[in-house]
Design a protein around this motif. Sequence first.
Motif, mmCIF file in Angstrom:
data_model
loop_
_atom_site.group_PDB
_atom_site.id
_atom_site.type_symbol
_atom_site.label_atom_id
_atom_site.label_comp_id
_atom_site.label_asym_id
_atom_site.label_seq_id
_atom_site.Cartn_x
_atom_site.Cartn_y
_atom_site.Cartn_z
ATOM 1 N N GLY A 164 -6.819 -5.402 1.128
ATOM 2 C CA GLY A 164 -5.360 -5.353 1.219
ATOM 3 C C GLY A 164 -4.991 -4.593 2.478
ATOM 4 O O GLY A 164 -5.797 -4.525 3.410
ATOM 5 N N GLY A 165 -3.891 -3.908 2.474
ATOM 6 C CA GLY A 165 -3.166 -3.228 1.437
ATOM 7 C C GLY A 165 -4.080 -2.542 0.416
ATOM 8 O O GLY A 165 -5.230 -2.270 0.677
ATOM 9 N N LYS A 189 -0.072 4.213 0.826
ATOM 10 C CA LYS A 189 -0.461 5.167 1.866
ATOM 11 C C LYS A 189 0.175 4.779 3.199
ATOM 12 O O LYS A 189 0.648 3.658 3.374
ATOM 13 N N ARG A 190 0.161 5.725 4.120
ATOM 14 C CA ARG A 190 0.746 5.453 5.439
ATOM 15 C C ARG A 190 -0.226 5.941 6.511
ATOM 16 O O ARG A 190 0.121 6.803 7.314
ATOM 17 N N CYS A 191 -1.438 5.397 6.504
ATOM 18 C CA CYS A 191 -2.416 5.843 7.506
ATOM 19 C C CYS A 191 -1.910 5.448 8.897
ATOM 20 O O CYS A 191 -1.586 4.276 9.111
ATOM 21 N N THR A 246 -7.614 2.645 -2.808
ATOM 22 C CA THR A 246 -7.336 4.024 -2.411
ATOM 23 C C THR A 246 -7.699 4.950 -3.577
ATOM 24 O O THR A 246 -8.205 4.492 -4.606
ATOM 25 N N CYS A 275 0.863 -1.179 0.000
ATOM 26 C CA CYS A 275 0.000 0.000 0.000
ATOM 27 C C CYS A 275 0.899 1.228 0.000
ATOM 28 O O CYS A 275 1.895 1.270 0.729
ATOM 29 N N TYR A 298 -3.481 4.984 11.473
ATOM 30 C CA TYR A 298 -4.405 4.068 12.160
ATOM 31 C C TYR A 298 -4.487 2.710 11.463
ATOM 32 O O TYR A 298 -5.327 1.886 11.792
ATOM 33 N N CYS A 299 -3.607 2.467 10.485
ATOM 34 C CA CYS A 299 -3.666 1.218 9.709
ATOM 35 C C CYS A 299 -3.625 0.002 10.649
ATOM 36 O O CYS A 299 -2.701 -0.146 11.446
ATOM 37 N N PRO A 300 -4.617 -0.877 10.559
ATOM 38 C CA PRO A 300 -4.675 -2.008 11.490
ATOM 39 C C PRO A 300 -3.973 -3.274 10.980
ATOM 40 O O PRO A 300 -4.012 -4.303 11.636
ATOM 41 N N LEU A 301 -3.327 -3.184 9.804
ATOM 42 C CA LEU A 301 -2.742 -4.406 9.217
ATOM 43 C C LEU A 301 -1.666 -5.014 10.103
ATOM 44 O O LEU A 301 -0.817 -4.300 10.645
ATOM 45 N N HIS A 314 -10.874 4.467 -0.129
ATOM 46 C CA HIS A 314 -10.440 4.977 1.167
ATOM 47 C C HIS A 314 -9.516 6.161 0.912
ATOM 48 O O HIS A 314 -8.335 5.973 0.632
HETATM 49 S S1 SF4 Z 1 -3.975 -0.601 4.005
HETATM 50 FE FE1 SF4 Z 1 -5.654 0.893 4.206
HETATM 51 S S2 SF4 Z 1 -5.442 1.709 6.300
HETATM 52 FE FE2 SF4 Z 1 -3.503 0.663 5.782
HETATM 53 S S3 SF4 Z 1 -2.184 2.293 4.967
HETATM 54 FE FE3 SF4 Z 1 -3.226 1.358 3.208
HETATM 55 S S4 SF4 Z 1 -5.066 2.602 2.894
HETATM 56 FE FE4 SF4 Z 1 -4.295 3.097 4.930
#
Ligand code: SF4
Length: 364
Positions: free
Chosen positions: A88-89, A42-44, A120, A40, A46-49, A144
Amino acid sequence: MAVKALKRTWSGSLVVGRLPEGCSLCMRGEKLVLFVTGLCAKRCYYCPLSSEKRGRDVVFANERPVASDEDVLSEAREMDAKGTGLTGGDPLLKPQRTLHYVKLLKEVFGPNHHVHLYTTTGKHVDREVLRRLAEAGLDEIRFHPDLASPIGLERIRWASDEGITTGLEVPAVPGMEEALKRLLIEAERLGASFVNINELEMNDENYFQLRLRGFKIKEGSLSGVEGSEELALKLLEWAENELSLNVHYCPSFIKDAYQYRNRLRRKAARLAKAYEEVTSEGLLRKGIVESPSLERLHGLKEALIKLGVDSKLAFLDSSRRVLELPVKVLEEAKRLGLLKDMEAYIVEEYPSFDRREASKTPLN
Ligand code: SF4
């Protein structure tokens, strides 16, 4: 502007307008969760992965690691999936793979197998890939975006122009009320048909980042963040009067109480052997007798058959040196003194591909 009432769904989630089809199947545990890649851009925070998946190009069908299409199809068949959520991701960082799975699922399970995709609003999600996803039969897409500075929202228009049911998937992050309202207004303007708001959840993976920002788990919850539900309710009440968009709020307990447990129950009901029972939690429960001596296990099996136990209810696994039985038969064998010097247990297993053990209790 349509004014719609805020309703509680059968599972306890809340919706203004119509419940998105992807959510409806998911809550009933009827969706296969196909994790397409852990990559992914992005670097959210709050990412729960989990670290097992984050940033890794791995594929899982529910909990099963995927090495071939057959792994995906077996997992879908075992749970009698009515649909699949591609997650995902960001699955669209692997567009060919994502397209392949949409086509495969539609070909094998038919056009009514509902497929939804999380992605995304990055540049890689272009008109061409959306067109090809629509051609492959993708039913629903959930974008998202970045909550604070959303870019690329025109993808909502592009996807709905392709005939894909289009929505946003966002967490209710306390303190982001105005940003979320702006997002919902923009989503409606661009032709989205729904927004799914999730309760912000804290887990081992995002704990540090969330604590750093002052968030904490609300009392009485395993993972729901304090203030998130209140914000989601505010947004629903506001949307009820201000928007014609369908807005759904999915509280954190839904994932465990319905989504996951219902999926387990569906799988367990299909996989249970004659000597296993399905618990209310969706686990498989049975009795087992262990002995290093195969001869003794054979002897026990024969003795039980002589007593009238159906041979299908006494399965001898020679490689593991274990005799598997219904719990009632095991208890009766114990009462009759047939288990002397052998170890007997009541076991509960997940109906997963590897039959992971949930508990193993010695028979008293
Ligand atoms: S997997 Fe989803 S929550 Fe995690 S960084 Fe990527 S977009 Fe953000």
